[in-house]
Design a protein around this motif. Structure first.
Motif, PDB file in Angstrom:
ATOM      1  N   VAL A 181       9.605 -87.749 -10.990  1.00  0.00           N
ATOM      2  CA  VAL A 181       9.521 -86.476 -10.168  1.00  0.00           C
ATOM      3  C   VAL A 181      10.585 -85.744  -9.917  1.00  0.00           C
ATOM      4  CG1 VAL A 181       7.198 -87.420  -9.282  1.00  0.00           C
ATOM      5  CG2 VAL A 181       9.584 -87.948  -7.998  1.00  0.00           C
ATOM      6  N   SER A 182      10.690 -84.306  -9.574  1.00  0.00           N
ATOM      7  CA  SER A 182      11.666 -83.492  -9.178  1.00  0.00           C
ATOM      8  C   SER A 182      12.084 -84.015  -7.702  1.00  0.00           C
ATOM      9  CB  SER A 182      11.448 -82.071  -9.143  1.00  0.00           C
ATOM     10  OG  SER A 182      11.183 -81.661 -10.669  1.00  0.00           O
ATOM     11  N   PHE A 183      13.634 -84.159  -7.774  1.00  0.00           N
ATOM     12  CA  PHE A 183      14.334 -84.219  -6.414  1.00  0.00           C
ATOM     13  C   PHE A 183      15.228 -83.302  -6.052  1.00  0.00           C
ATOM     14  CE2 PHE A 183      16.970 -86.341  -3.430  1.00  0.00           C
ATOM     15  CZ  PHE A 183      16.171 -86.833  -2.466  1.00  0.00           C
ATOM     16  N   ILE A 184      15.154 -82.564  -4.952  1.00  0.00           N
ATOM     17  CA  ILE A 184      16.380 -81.468  -4.771  1.00  0.00           C
ATOM     18  C   ILE A 184      17.023 -82.038  -3.543  1.00  0.00           C
ATOM     19  CG2 ILE A 184      16.575 -79.089  -4.164  1.00  0.00           C
ATOM     20  CD1 ILE A 184      14.979 -79.761  -6.842  1.00  0.00           C
ATOM     21  N   PRO A 185      18.062 -82.485  -3.741  1.00  0.00           N
ATOM     22  CA  PRO A 185      19.140 -82.838  -2.667  1.00  0.00           C
ATOM     23  C   PRO A 185      19.582 -81.687  -2.109  1.00  0.00           C
ATOM     24  CG  PRO A 185      20.091 -83.419  -4.391  1.00  0.00           C
ATOM     25  CD  PRO A 185      18.907 -82.991  -4.875  1.00  0.00           C
ATOM     26  N   MET A 186      20.189 -81.502  -0.657  1.00  0.00           N
ATOM     27  CA  MET A 186      20.851 -80.362  -0.377  1.00  0.00           C
ATOM     28  C   MET A 186      21.929 -79.572  -1.316  1.00  0.00           C
ATOM     29  SD  MET A 186      20.337 -78.200   2.090  1.00  0.00           S
ATOM     30  CE  MET A 186      19.828 -79.013   3.496  1.00  0.00           C
TER      31      MET A 186
ATOM     32  N   GLU B 118      20.077 -75.342  -8.603  1.00  0.00           N
ATOM     33  CA  GLU B 118      20.863 -75.324  -9.760  1.00  0.00           C
ATOM     34  C   GLU B 118      21.119 -76.618 -10.434  1.00  0.00           C
ATOM     35  OE1 GLU B 118      24.396 -73.254  -8.910  1.00  0.00           O
ATOM     36  OE2 GLU B 118      23.355 -70.979  -9.099  1.00  0.00           O
ATOM     37  N   THR B 119      21.043 -77.721  -9.712  1.00  0.00           N
ATOM     38  CA  THR B 119      21.250 -78.931 -10.263  1.00  0.00           C
ATOM     39  C   THR B 119      20.202 -79.957  -9.586  1.00  0.00           C
ATOM     40  OG1 THR B 119      22.649 -79.358  -8.263  1.00  0.00           O
ATOM     41  CG2 THR B 119      23.544 -78.772 -10.591  1.00  0.00           C
ATOM     42  N   PRO B 120      18.771 -79.657  -9.974  1.00  0.00           N
ATOM     43  CA  PRO B 120      17.855 -80.800  -9.772  1.00  0.00           C
ATOM     44  C   PRO B 120      17.948 -82.178 -10.215  1.00  0.00           C
ATOM     45  CG  PRO B 120      16.907 -79.043 -11.282  1.00  0.00           C
ATOM     46  CD  PRO B 120      18.405 -78.654 -11.045  1.00  0.00           C
TER      47      PRO B 120
ATOM     48  N   LYS C  19      21.721 -71.689   2.229  1.00  0.00           N
ATOM     49  CA  LYS C  19      20.962 -72.443   1.199  1.00  0.00           C
ATOM     50  C   LYS C  19      19.415 -72.571   1.575  1.00  0.00           C
ATOM     51  CE  LYS C  19      24.411 -75.934   0.616  1.00  0.00           C
ATOM     52  NZ  LYS C  19      24.124 -76.104  -0.934  1.00  0.00           N
ATOM     53  N   SER C  20      18.630 -71.467   0.627  1.00  0.00           N
ATOM     54  CA  SER C  20      17.474 -71.459   0.527  1.00  0.00           C
ATOM     55  C   SER C  20      16.923 -71.168  -0.852  1.00  0.00           C
ATOM     56  CB  SER C  20      16.634 -70.407   1.483  1.00  0.00           C
ATOM     57  OG  SER C  20      17.454 -68.952   1.052  1.00  0.00           O
ATOM     58  N   ALA C  21      15.834 -71.518  -1.179  1.00  0.00           N
ATOM     59  CA  ALA C  21      15.677 -71.079  -2.696  1.00  0.00           C
ATOM     60  C   ALA C  21      13.828 -71.154  -3.115  1.00  0.00           C
ATOM     61  CB  ALA C  21      16.044 -72.182  -3.643  1.00  0.00           C
ATOM     62  N   ILE C  22      13.487 -70.466  -3.788  1.00  0.00           N
ATOM     63  CA  ILE C  22      12.120 -70.841  -4.339  1.00  0.00           C
ATOM     64  C   ILE C  22      11.983 -71.840  -5.381  1.00  0.00           C
ATOM     65  CG2 ILE C  22      10.169 -69.644  -5.401  1.00  0.00           C
ATOM     66  CD1 ILE C  22      11.245 -66.938  -4.576  1.00  0.00           C
ATOM     67  N   VAL C  23      10.774 -72.873  -4.863  1.00  0.00           N
ATOM     68  CA  VAL C  23      10.907 -73.971  -5.837  1.00  0.00           C
ATOM     69  C   VAL C  23      10.207 -73.312  -7.242  1.00  0.00           C
ATOM     70  CG1 VAL C  23       9.779 -76.090  -6.068  1.00  0.00           C
ATOM     71  CG2 VAL C  23      10.568 -75.406  -3.943  1.00  0.00           C
ATOM     72  N   GLY C  24      10.930 -73.875  -8.122  1.00  0.00           N
ATOM     73  CA  GLY C  24      10.414 -73.552  -9.600  1.00  0.00           C
ATOM     74  C   GLY C  24       9.536 -74.609 -10.196  1.00  0.00           C
ATOM     75  N   PRO C  25       9.363 -74.713 -11.236  1.00  0.00           N
ATOM     76  CA  PRO C  25       8.491 -75.764 -12.059  1.00  0.00           C
ATOM     77  C   PRO C  25       9.083 -77.149 -11.887  1.00  0.00           C
ATOM     78  CG  PRO C  25       9.198 -73.837 -13.680  1.00  0.00           C
ATOM     79  CD  PRO C  25      10.079 -73.882 -12.513  1.00  0.00           C
ATOM     80  N   LEU C  26       8.081 -78.258 -11.533  1.00  0.00           N
ATOM     81  CA  LEU C  26       8.616 -79.347 -11.233  1.00  0.00           C
ATOM     82  C   LEU C  26       8.122 -80.540 -12.080  1.00  0.00           C
ATOM     83  CD1 LEU C  26       7.530 -79.129  -7.523  1.00  0.00           C
ATOM     84  CD2 LEU C  26       9.600 -79.142  -8.290  1.00  0.00           C
TER      85      LEU C  26
ATOM     86  N   PHE D 274      10.228 -83.493  -4.413  1.00  0.00           N
ATOM     87  CA  PHE D 274      10.630 -84.158  -3.159  1.00  0.00           C
ATOM     88  C   PHE D 274      12.232 -83.561  -2.814  1.00  0.00           C
ATOM     89  CE2 PHE D 274       7.170 -86.757  -3.788  1.00  0.00           C
ATOM     90  CZ  PHE D 274       6.673 -86.948  -2.535  1.00  0.00           C
ATOM     91  N   GLY D 275      12.501 -83.673  -1.495  1.00  0.00           N
ATOM     92  CA  GLY D 275      13.945 -83.418  -1.418  1.00  0.00           C
ATOM     93  C   GLY D 275      14.261 -83.633   0.066  1.00  0.00           C
ATOM     94  N   SER D 276      15.471 -83.176   0.311  1.00  0.00           N
ATOM     95  CA  SER D 276      16.186 -83.265   1.606  1.00  0.00           C
ATOM     96  C   SER D 276      15.162 -83.303   2.617  1.00  0.00           C
ATOM     97  CB  SER D 276      17.536 -82.622   1.754  1.00  0.00           C
ATOM     98  OG  SER D 276      18.141 -82.574   2.925  1.00  0.00           O
ATOM     99  N   THR D 277      15.460 -84.119   3.939  1.00  0.00           N
ATOM    100  CA  THR D 277      14.746 -83.971   4.940  1.00  0.00           C
ATOM    101  C   THR D 277      14.919 -82.667   5.907  1.00  0.00           C
ATOM    102  OG1 THR D 277      16.120 -85.300   6.246  1.00  0.00           O
ATOM    103  CG2 THR D 277      13.824 -86.399   5.132  1.00  0.00           C
ATOM    104  N   GLU D 278      16.334 -82.096   5.510  1.00  0.00           N
ATOM    105  CA  GLU D 278      16.863 -81.072   6.130  1.00  0.00           C
ATOM    106  C   GLU D 278      16.423 -79.604   5.742  1.00  0.00           C
ATOM    107  OE1 GLU D 278      18.364 -81.597   9.044  1.00  0.00           O
ATOM    108  OE2 GLU D 278      18.945 -83.562   8.700  1.00  0.00           O
TER     109      GLU D 278
END
Length: 436
Positions: free
Chosen positions: A254-259, A270-272, A305-312, A318-322
């Motif tokens: 799955v995709s994971f997006i840290p801060m 930029e670096t999923p 730091k904000s973004a539109i989630v692209g293809p996963l 999933f990503g940071s709780t922040e």
């Protein structure tokens, strides 16, 4: 020469613990044998006030880098805790920042310390330039917790490359000369960048007031009166329920997006990363393609730091709780929302509403739920996004300016790395090694 009655072996760093090679007339020592550290006084928080008339200025962790304080205390303590202009301070929590105090005298609060040379063999300005590098290394190697903590014992044990006094002075002079030129270049670039940001803010202001689409409305026989006022919570779901992954195997990618994966400059992911579902399905934020993720913690939120989630990967993310997850209703275009939360005005208002302890302040959910916005219909939102995309596509040079600033900062780090290895061309091998 050491500040205490220590043997040479206690002062020197064993060869197998020395971080790198230095010139023969330099010596690896423990920093604590050449400096004194004063930890701050534990002032009571109920004595704090933002009103200068209520007490004496008080230096807290957030003030170390800023160089000034907006907190005052009515509590009295010993004069030893008074800090003056030019003193070197370290924030003992958070990012372990080191800075020179740039303001009026003030009291030193707990978890901030003052550090100064306690030995004639060491120049303050020399170890001031050196200290951020080992502290950064210590910070990166400290186990991941909500707020990282630094101890005076750790500072005292830092290996320190000590050259002769004359070489220390030459190094400081060379660094300051090179940094002055780089700072002048950075100032020019920053001025151009600030001009762009002001223009961008003005354009976004017009966009959200309907000025950019005045002609479009006229051509489509639509009135500005069609705009309606909503709260953000009415037109999007904030932190929607997690996706049902109960039927998915734990080793599913799955995709994971840290801060750090979200760029504050481009507003994009930029670096999923790719992780197994079993490693992230508990304890992390879940989102779907098309959601807007918005950093809620300082300083990530203020930095944009904000973004539109692209293809996963496998359509699961999933990503940071922040991150807050904002899922638009049919009334709200996700790109329109992203432009709005990236807008400096929105971030300034969010910052003013932050709550929590210093170093871990967050935007409360209630701010997003109750945020008021004047909203056109979905078709005009799409037109506004189209116009903004066209305008900002031509502003790619702004990203180049950010890149230049980043390169200047990297050059500074390179200069410091060379300086403390004796590779700036300043070392004189005939200078006598400092004896103990």
């Amino acid at each position: 020469m050491a500040k205490q009655n220590l043997s040479v072996n206690q002062i020197l760093v064993p060869e197998d613990e020395q971080p790198y090679n230095i010139p023969e007339n330099w010596t690896w020592v423990r920093l604590g044998n050449f400096v004194e550290i004063l930890s701050g006084f534990p002032f009571e928080s109920d004595s704090f006030s933002p009103d200068p008339r209520m007490g004496i200025p008080l230096i807290r962790i957030r003030d170390v880098v800023r160089g000034f304080t907006e907190t005052y205390t009515s509590q009295k303590c010993d004069d030893v805790y008074i800090i003056n202009f030019g003193d070197i301070l370290i924030g003992m929590d958070g990012d372990f920042n080191v800075a020179t105090w740039k303001s009026e005298k003030a009291y030193l609060n707990q978890r901030v310390c003052k550090i100064k040379s306690a030995n004639s063999a060491l120049i303050d300005s020399y170890f001031l330039y050196y200290l951020p590098m080992p502290l950064l290394k210590i910070h990166s190697s400290t186990p991941s917790v909500t707020v990282k903590h630094l101890s005076t014992k750790t500072i005292n044990s830092i290996p320190f490359p000590l050259p002769p006094l004359a070489e220390q002075q030459r190094i400081v002079e060379r660094i300051e000369t090179l940094f002055e030129k780089l700072d002048q270049a950075k100032e020019l670039v920053q001025h151009a960048l600030d001009s762009f940001e002001k223009r961008k803010a003005a354009i976004l202001h017009k966009a959200f007031k309907g000025e950019l689409t005045a002609k479009w409305r006229e051509e489509n026989d639509i009135s500005i009166d069609n705009w309606s006022v909503h709260t953000l919570g009415e037109v999007c779901t904030i932190n929607p329920p997690k996706s049902d992954v109960s039927k998915c195997v734990d080793d599913l990618d799955v995709s994971f997006i840290p801060m750090p994966a979200v760029s504050e400059i481009s507003g994009k992911i930029e670096t999923p990363q790719i992780k197994h579902l079993g490693d992230v399905k508990k304890g992390y934020t879940n989102f779907c393609e098309g959601d807007v993720i918005f950093a809620k913690i300082t300083p990530c939120m203020e930095n944009g730091k904000s973004a539109i989630v692209g293809p996963l990967v496998n359509n699961i993310g999933f990503g940071s709780t922040e991150f807050y997850v904002l899922r638009c209703s049919p009334k709200l275009n996700s790109r329109y929302l992203h432009y709005m939360v990236r807008n400096q005005k929105f971030r300034d208002e969010a910052q003013a509403d932050m709550t929590g302890a210093v170093g871990q302040q967050r935007v409360p959910r209630s701010f997003l739920e109750n945020y008021s916005l004047s909203l056109p219909d979905i078709f005009e939102q799409q037109e506004i996004v189209h116009i903004l995309d066209g305008i900002f596509e031509k502003e790619n040079h702004a990203f180049e300016l950010y890149d230049i600033i980043e390169k200047i900062d990297l050059i500074k780090k390179s200069i410091l790395a060379k300086a403390f290895r004796g590779k700036l061309g300043t070392n004189n091998p005939n200078d006598d090694r400092i004896n103990y």
